[in-house]
Write an enzyme that holds these catalytic residues in place. Structure first.
Site, short mmCIF file in Angstrom:
data_model
loop_
_atom_site.label_atom_id
_atom_site.label_comp_id
_atom_site.label_asym_id
_atom_site.label_seq_id
_atom_site.Cartn_x
_atom_site.Cartn_y
_atom_site.Cartn_z
N CYS A 123 0.89 -1.27 0.07
CA CYS A 123 -0.08 0.00 0.02
C CYS A 123 0.83 1.23 -0.02
O CYS A 123 1.87 1.26 0.57
CB CYS A 123 -0.83 0.09 1.21
SG CYS A 123 -1.84 -1.37 1.43
N ARG A 182 5.08 0.34 -6.08
CA ARG A 182 5.20 -0.82 -5.12
C ARG A 182 3.98 -1.68 -5.19
O ARG A 182 3.97 -2.75 -4.32
CB ARG A 182 4.90 0.27 -3.89
CG ARG A 182 5.64 1.34 -3.55
CD ARG A 182 5.44 2.28 -2.52
NE ARG A 182 5.31 1.60 -1.16
CZ ARG A 182 6.23 1.62 -0.38
NH1 ARG A 182 7.39 2.43 -0.70
NH2 ARG A 182 6.23 0.94 0.79
N TRP A 225 -2.93 -2.59 -1.47
CA TRP A 225 -2.67 -4.02 -1.70
C TRP A 225 -3.40 -4.81 -0.79
O TRP A 225 -2.98 -5.00 0.32
CB TRP A 225 -1.06 -4.06 -1.54
CG TRP A 225 -0.52 -5.40 -2.35
CD1 TRP A 225 -0.23 -5.61 -3.91
CD2 TRP A 225 0.09 -6.36 -1.78
NE1 TRP A 225 0.52 -6.50 -4.05
CE2 TRP A 225 0.74 -7.21 -2.77
CE3 TRP A 225 0.14 -6.81 -0.46
CZ2 TRP A 225 1.13 -8.38 -2.29
CZ3 TRP A 225 0.75 -8.01 0.12
CH2 TRP A 225 1.25 -8.81 -1.10
N ASN A 281 -1.81 1.98 6.08
CA ASN A 281 -0.89 0.86 5.60
C ASN A 281 -0.46 0.17 6.80
O ASN A 281 -0.45 0.29 7.90
CB ASN A 281 0.58 1.12 4.97
CG ASN A 281 0.32 2.01 3.78
OD1 ASN A 281 -0.57 2.28 3.18
ND2 ASN A 281 1.35 2.92 3.38
N GLY A 282 -0.19 -1.26 6.46
CA GLY A 282 0.17 -2.33 7.61
C GLY A 282 -1.19 -3.14 7.86
O GLY A 282 -1.87 -3.43 7.25
N GLU A 324 19.87 -16.46 -7.17
CA GLU A 324 19.36 -15.10 -7.68
C GLU A 324 18.74 -15.34 -9.05
O GLU A 324 17.87 -14.76 -9.41
CB GLU A 324 20.46 -14.28 -7.78
CG GLU A 324 20.15 -12.84 -8.26
CD GLU A 324 19.20 -12.21 -7.66
OE1 GLU A 324 18.39 -12.57 -6.51
OE2 GLU A 324 18.68 -10.97 -8.10
N LYS A 338 15.03 -14.39 -10.13
CA LYS A 338 14.54 -13.32 -11.07
C LYS A 338 13.61 -14.07 -12.21
O LYS A 338 12.70 -13.26 -12.48
CB LYS A 338 15.94 -12.90 -11.98
CG LYS A 338 16.91 -11.86 -11.24
CD LYS A 338 16.15 -10.40 -11.09
CE LYS A 338 15.53 -10.19 -9.68
NZ LYS A 338 16.27 -10.17 -8.53
N GLU A 387 10.10 -14.57 -10.70
CA GLU A 387 9.44 -13.38 -10.30
C GLU A 387 8.81 -12.71 -11.50
O GLU A 387 7.51 -12.26 -11.51
CB GLU A 387 10.50 -12.23 -9.81
CG GLU A 387 10.79 -12.30 -8.25
CD GLU A 387 11.57 -11.22 -7.89
OE1 GLU A 387 10.71 -10.37 -7.17
OE2 GLU A 387 12.73 -11.39 -8.40
N HIS A 446 22.57 -36.10 -5.69
CA HIS A 446 21.86 -36.50 -4.38
C HIS A 446 20.36 -36.27 -4.51
O HIS A 446 19.60 -36.54 -3.61
CB HIS A 446 22.31 -35.64 -3.37
CG HIS A 446 23.91 -36.06 -2.95
ND1 HIS A 446 24.28 -37.07 -2.51
CD2 HIS A 446 25.03 -35.11 -3.28
CE1 HIS A 446 25.91 -36.80 -2.64
NE2 HIS A 446 26.06 -35.78 -2.97
N LYS A 493 6.91 -4.14 -4.20
CA LYS A 493 8.37 -3.73 -4.45
C LYS A 493 8.93 -3.91 -2.92
O LYS A 493 9.76 -4.47 -2.71
CB LYS A 493 8.37 -2.32 -4.79
CG LYS A 493 9.97 -1.84 -5.01
CD LYS A 493 10.77 -2.72 -5.77
CE LYS A 493 12.28 -2.26 -5.73
NZ LYS A 493 13.15 -3.22 -6.07
#
Ligand code: AGP
Length: 600
Positions: free
Chosen positions: A2, A27, A74, A98-99, A479, A483, A486, A502, A595
């Site tokens: 948010c 965001r 959000w 927000n929260g 990483e 990427k 995502e 293994h 974000k």
């Protein structure tokens, strides 16, 4: 996550709020809304599921006001819908939040038992009702009373038509920044919404509240003790928040990496002693020598960059070091040791899990440094010292330049600690020269973009991919997989190359390409035999390394082997980006992701 924007002053709040909300779109959000107090003292509210631009276009010309609050939501409690969008209203009061309010069910039930009709399914809607029911004369005191009943996290902004020109904002675990203008004031959850209007900002701390009027502000704690705040100056240019001709911020930020790395290095390499100077460390050489262990904490890509950092510190400084997800660390009642240095890594500086880990460490007496991009952010302020990345704002959800700058900053830290310990001047010089070469070498990799894009378009047809790497290549593989999943939504799994036999070797088939990180280092032969095992099972192998193996390979320039994990991820960023473009995804705003994750 948010976003909040607020304004009070002589101008019309509406364009400032809609412009500010547009700046917060990166965001991630699903609905947006505004509430303004009109010049005649009435409350005007518009909110809807969907985009900020659609909301702005739907506003009638008479929708104006001198004080106002705006929000991008959000969804956490209740689906994205017009009713669940913020602001929430009770009588004369409107609130954006927000929260997460953890005791919302209980508070909702209490309000409903008192006859209050709630219009949404959100946790946030309890706030305006609690504020409106207060008998306090000042809005600030009414907000304080309401917040004393809340368990959870919040960044809030409140207007009340009974208090024209007044905004009250408060913070607990979710960022709030005040912006100081000329006889006008702003507030937001992110400086991105403010830079167009002011450079002077004040960051609220957790448990702080501010009453804002056009001519100034006062801050206090939740128990009404006044606090003193020094404004700081935002250095970032407004243009840094524009895509500047690029179709996507992710691509722009990938291409900004040579400049970002130069900024991370600027003024920090010492040609005389072949070491690095890191001003904000707050650690003299004696204290540095006393460190017995280093523990690095971060989430997602920040954690993977931390893993690169731990390897660099062990290699160059020979101090035992490891990285752990901050999101796990905070929940496992960690043993905190006096001679361990803890390092929190965060691009945004607001990731709640990382912040909570830092707070837990500090509470137990641990010494914590921050490796942070966002200047003045909560994590930066909470730490005992730290190193800024100076990567500039990162807008795309997928971290690219911040990841690379973090790895560079860790190389500087490892060089600094190494030269205090046993790294020789000759090795110090070798690493410093390697670091200086990075920007040019990143340019070289970026020049291969067309080839990598063609490879990505071909790989986009697979449903799943494996990423493998050994030792320095292992965080790179992680990483790379992160990427790809995502932004392209292709399933990707990373495995240490040494572990393939293994278990995961059972997965190898022509349908599962493997991206292998194969630098020309002391493990090259081992890696080659792993690739042989994959190929023998008819698996397609794409190599990222220093050897040209034809179409299915990307070659990066050679640097010092210790720095391999800085350059090798860059082709993987391009691979993920172009796979997502080939699949026609919204690269900058991948589904289900935000974000910065400022909730618990
Ligand atoms: C990276 O591509 C991700 N979007 C995500 O893993 C991110 O790195 C993580 O949420 C941590 O964010 P921070 O660096 O802002 O703390």
């Amino acid at each position: 996550m948010c976003g909040i924007v607020a304004y009070t002053g002589p101008g019309d709040a509406v364009p400032i709020l809609t412009e500010g909300l547009a700046r917060l779109e990166y965001r991630g959000y699903d609905s947006a809304g505004l509430a303004v107090v009109g010049r005649s003292g009435d409350l005007r509210v518009r909110k809807a599921a969907g985009r900020v631009a659609a909301l702005a276009a739907s506003l009638p010309a008479r929708f104006k006001g001198g004080t106002g609050i705006g929000h991008t939501r959000w969804a956490t409690h209740g689906e994205p819908s017009d009713d669940n969008a913020h602001p929430h209203v009770a009588g004369t009061v409107a609130v954006v939040h927000n929260g997460i309010i953890e005791n919302a069910d209980e508070l909702r039930a209490k309000l409903q038992a008192d006859g209050v009709v709630l219009a949404s399914e959100t946790d946030s809607e309890v706030l305006p009702h609690l504020i409106a029911r207060s008998a306090a004369a000042e809005l600030e005191d009414a907000v304080r009373e309401a917040l004393s009943q809340i368990v959870g996290t919040y960044g809030i902004a409140v207007v009340d038509t009974r208090h024209p020109g007044v905004l009250v904002v408060a913070r607990n675990g979710s960022p709030v920044v005040l912006g100081i203008g000329e006889k006008e004031m702003y507030a937001a959850s992110d400086v991105a919404a403010l830079v167009r209007y002011t450079r002077q900002v004040v960051h609220l701390d957790d448990g702080e509240l501010a009453t804002i009027r056009p001519d100034g502000f006062r801050t206090s704690t939740l128990d009404a003790r006044a606090t003193r705040k020094e404004p700081s100056v935002i250095e970032t240019e407004d243009a840094a928040y524009d895509a500047e001709g690029y179709t996507h911020f992710m691509r722009k930020e990938i291409h900004e990496q040579p400049a970002a790395v130069e900024r991370a290095l600027r003024g920090r390499l010492d040609g005389r002693f072949h070491t690095a100077h890191l001003g904000g460390l707050e650690l003299d050489p004696r204290e540095a020598r006393a460190i017995r262990r280093i523990k690095i904490l971060g989430c997602g890509s920040a954690y993977y960059a931390g893993q690169v950092g731990a390897q660099l510190i062990e290699e160059l400084a020979r101090i035992p070091a490891d990285a752990e997800p901050a999101s796990e660390f905070r929940y496992r009642n960690p043993v905190v040791e006096a001679d361990t240095l803890y390092i929190a890594v965060s691009q945004s500086g607001e990731t709640y899990d990382t912040l909570a880990a830092v707070q837990e460490l500090r509470r137990k007496g641990g010494r914590v440094l921050g490796v942070v991009n966002a200047v003045g952010s909560a994590i930066a302020r909470e730490c005992d010292g730290g190193i800024y990345l100076h990567a500039g704002p990162e807008i795309a959800v997928a971290s690219t330049k911040a990841y690379t700058s973090t790895a560079v900053v860790f190389a500087l830290l490892a060089l600094h600690l190494g030269r205090i310990h046993d790294l020789s001047p000759a090795d110090g010089r070798r690493i410093a020269e390697g670091l200086r070469a990075l920007p040019g070498q990143i340019e070289e990799i970026l020049r291969q973009e067309d080839r990598i894009a063609a490879l990505a378009a071909d790989l986009a047809k697979y449903r799943s991919m494996l990423f493998v790497g050994r030792v320095r290549g292992w965080p790179v593989a992680r990483e790379g997989a992160q990427k790809l999943k995502e932004v392209s939504y292709i399933h990707a799994e990373a495995y240490p190359a040494s572990e393939l036999k293994h278990g995961p070797l059972a997965l190898i088939s022509p349908d599962l390409p493997a991206v292998a990180i194969v630098p020309d280092d002391e493990l090259l032969d081992k890696n080659r035999s792993t690739l042989g095992e994959i190929r023998a099972r008819h698996g397609r192998v794409i190599t990222i390394g220093h050897t040209d193996a034809g179409e299915d390979s990307v070659v990066v320039p050679k640097n010092e082997p210790e720095l391999d994990a800085i350059l090798l991820p860059i082709p993987l960023q391009l691979l993920a980006y172009h796979a997502a473009v080939a699949l026609d995804h919204d690269v900058d705003k991948p589904r289900n992701l935000a974000k910065s994750v400022t909730v618990d």
